[in-house]
Write an enzyme that holds these catalytic residues in place. Sequence first.
Site, PDB file in Angstrom:
ATOM      1  N   GLU A  56      57.525 111.977 -54.720  1.00  0.00           N
ATOM      2  CA  GLU A  56      58.232 111.413 -55.937  1.00  0.00           C
ATOM      3  C   GLU A  56      58.751 112.651 -56.941  1.00  0.00           C
ATOM      4  O   GLU A  56      57.914 113.808 -56.785  1.00  0.00           O
ATOM      5  CB  GLU A  56      57.004 110.549 -56.618  1.00  0.00           C
ATOM      6  CG  GLU A  56      57.213 110.244 -58.085  1.00  0.00           C
ATOM      7  CD  GLU A  56      56.325 109.538 -58.927  1.00  0.00           C
ATOM      8  OE1 GLU A  56      56.747 108.730 -59.589  1.00  0.00           O
ATOM      9  OE2 GLU A  56      55.045 109.916 -58.415  1.00  0.00           O
ATOM     10  N   LYS A 112      62.153 102.953 -60.135  1.00  0.00           N
ATOM     11  CA  LYS A 112      60.700 102.549 -60.546  1.00  0.00           C
ATOM     12  C   LYS A 112      60.342 101.546 -61.340  1.00  0.00           C
ATOM     13  O   LYS A 112      60.695 101.757 -62.623  1.00  0.00           O
ATOM     14  CB  LYS A 112      59.691 103.906 -60.995  1.00  0.00           C
ATOM     15  CG  LYS A 112      58.448 103.718 -60.699  1.00  0.00           C
ATOM     16  CD  LYS A 112      57.543 105.074 -61.030  1.00  0.00           C
ATOM     17  CE  LYS A 112      56.242 104.793 -60.872  1.00  0.00           C
ATOM     18  NZ  LYS A 112      55.429 106.407 -61.415  1.00  0.00           N
ATOM     19  N   CYS A 143      55.229 105.428 -56.141  1.00  0.00           N
ATOM     20  CA  CYS A 143      53.889 105.787 -56.641  1.00  0.00           C
ATOM     21  C   CYS A 143      53.256 104.605 -57.123  1.00  0.00           C
ATOM     22  O   CYS A 143      52.598 103.740 -56.155  1.00  0.00           O
ATOM     23  CB  CYS A 143      53.906 106.906 -57.609  1.00  0.00           C
ATOM     24  SG  CYS A 143      52.296 107.742 -57.948  1.00  0.00           S
TER      25      CYS A 143
END
Length: 254
Positions: free
Chosen positions: A40, A106, A140
């Site tokens: 990430e 995300k 994540c």
Amino acid sequence: MKVALIQSALVWENPEANRTYFEEKINSITEEVNLIVLPEMFTTGFTMNPSAVAETMEGKTVVWMQSLAKAKNTAITGSVVIEENSNFYNRMLFVFPSGKIEHYDKRHLFTLAGEDKVYSRGIQKLIVDYLGWKICPFVCYDLRFPVLSRNVENYDLLLYVASWPKTRIKAWDTLLAARAIENMSYTIGVNRIGKDSNGYEYVGHSQAVDFLGESILEPQESEGVFFVELNKEKMMQTRSKLDFLSDRDAFEIL
């Protein structure tokens, strides 16, 4: 499919230094691989200062990824800070060997670090069709939310790239296995190591889990390039035999 996972420390908010590092690692790969996975925000570390480091989809990092993907004849994926329409995104880029790009923004922004205050939330799930595989990429914190990863598309591979700290690494290990089991999908997680400028420590644990939750690459704690071979035929035979996915409840994300 053969996948290379690159686990490393990151130079804080220094895209040039990080690109140089990863280029050396990617060029050191001598065997044929189909996909290379980076962590990430691999050019900057998990920064809450996007205005200082953000790039565009025509910027240096995107061009760099396209050039390397073409040169190595492999797909490359990882997340970077992207500015678009006056908004900042934690964007996972999937770059094909041809240079074509698909991306996932995300969705679950990490409120504990204030990510939701400086980045815009993604709204669309992405399924990448590549070499006969359906690949579902996430970033994540998305790992904690099983509804989004629900395998209604019959994808074959879940990918998570992360900056997941040492203090909660048990959750990372557990949830990667859980996502693999509940979705009957290969699942790969690539995390970073080292410390960031905020003093958070990362121990990696980049790993790969098969469709029954069995480890095919144990959690790694050192810097390095790690390889896994995925067998779609074996996965499909197991899905057909057990047929767990047919018993899914039906619902939609609104």
